[in-house]
Design a protein around this motif. Structure first.
Motif, PDB file in Angstrom:
ATOM      1  N   UNK A 131      41.360  40.586  28.791  1.00 47.13           N
ATOM      2  CA  UNK A 131      40.253  39.284  28.643  1.00 47.13           C
ATOM      3  C   UNK A 131      40.587  38.371  29.627  1.00 47.13           C
ATOM      4  N   UNK A 132      42.023  38.014  29.604  1.00 50.64           N
ATOM      5  CA  UNK A 132      42.375  36.968  30.497  1.00 50.64           C
ATOM      6  C   UNK A 132      41.900  37.022  32.114  1.00 50.64           C
ATOM      7  N   UNK A 133      42.296  38.516  32.425  1.00 53.15           N
ATOM      8  CA  UNK A 133      41.858  38.873  34.086  1.00 53.15           C
ATOM      9  C   UNK A 133      40.500  38.789  34.036  1.00 53.15           C
ATOM     10  N   UNK A 134      39.594  39.216  32.984  1.00 53.60           N
ATOM     11  CA  UNK A 134      38.276  39.329  33.235  1.00 53.60           C
ATOM     12  C   UNK A 134      37.678  37.920  33.355  1.00 53.60           C
ATOM     13  N   UNK A 135      38.308  36.992  32.412  1.00 53.37           N
ATOM     14  CA  UNK A 135      37.750  35.544  32.317  1.00 53.37           C
ATOM     15  C   UNK A 135      37.947  35.006  33.735  1.00 53.37           C
ATOM     16  N   UNK A 136      39.311  35.023  34.306  1.00 54.91           N
ATOM     17  CA  UNK A 136      39.694  34.742  35.731  1.00 54.91           C
ATOM     18  C   UNK A 136      38.782  35.259  36.717  1.00 54.91           C
ATOM     19  N   UNK A 137      38.438  36.371  36.664  1.00 54.03           N
ATOM     20  CA  UNK A 137      37.444  37.030  37.621  1.00 54.03           C
ATOM     21  C   UNK A 137      35.966  36.552  37.443  1.00 54.03           C
ATOM     22  N   UNK A 138      35.644  36.074  36.308  1.00 57.70           N
ATOM     23  CA  UNK A 138      34.412  35.387  36.254  1.00 57.70           C
ATOM     24  C   UNK A 138      34.379  34.161  36.957  1.00 57.70           C
ATOM     25  N   UNK A 167      48.396  38.560  39.628  1.00 64.58           N
ATOM     26  CA  UNK A 167      47.632  39.145  38.570  1.00 64.58           C
ATOM     27  C   UNK A 167      46.665  40.308  38.898  1.00 64.58           C
ATOM     28  N   UNK A 168      45.950  40.388  40.146  1.00 70.21           N
ATOM     29  CA  UNK A 168      45.078  41.129  40.624  1.00 70.21           C
ATOM     30  C   UNK A 168      45.760  42.387  40.941  1.00 70.21           C
ATOM     31  N   UNK A 169      46.934  42.265  41.659  1.00 67.70           N
ATOM     32  CA  UNK A 169      47.677  43.348  41.962  1.00 67.70           C
ATOM     33  C   UNK A 169      48.073  44.391  40.617  1.00 67.70           C
ATOM     34  N   UNK A 170      48.647  43.393  39.710  1.00 66.94           N
ATOM     35  CA  UNK A 170      48.972  44.230  38.567  1.00 66.94           C
ATOM     36  C   UNK A 170      47.712  44.897  37.848  1.00 66.94           C
TER      37      UNK A 170
END
Length: 61
Positions: free
Chosen positions: A9-16, A24-27
């Protein structure tokens, strides 16, 4: 399991919003399947469109 959902969720919101850190992107790219990110993106996109429709209908109506 809940921490994994929160991380997706956190990664998707950050990408939005375009503010994903390189760390985080590498992870995210080290995961086995992109399916959770795709599903979360679809769910969040639907939620965004639905909230905009509700907001506009409240303002106009």
């Amino acid at each position: 399991m809940l921490s994994r959902i929160w991380q997706v969720f956190h990664s998707t919101i950050a990408a939005f919003f375009g503010v994903q850190s390189d760390k985080n992107r590498q992870k995210d790219f080290q995961t086995n399947s992109p399916l959770p990110y795709i599903l979360m993106g679809i769910v969040l996109a639907i939620a965004l469109v639905a909230s905009l429709i509700l907001l506009v209908s409240q303002v106009v109506g």
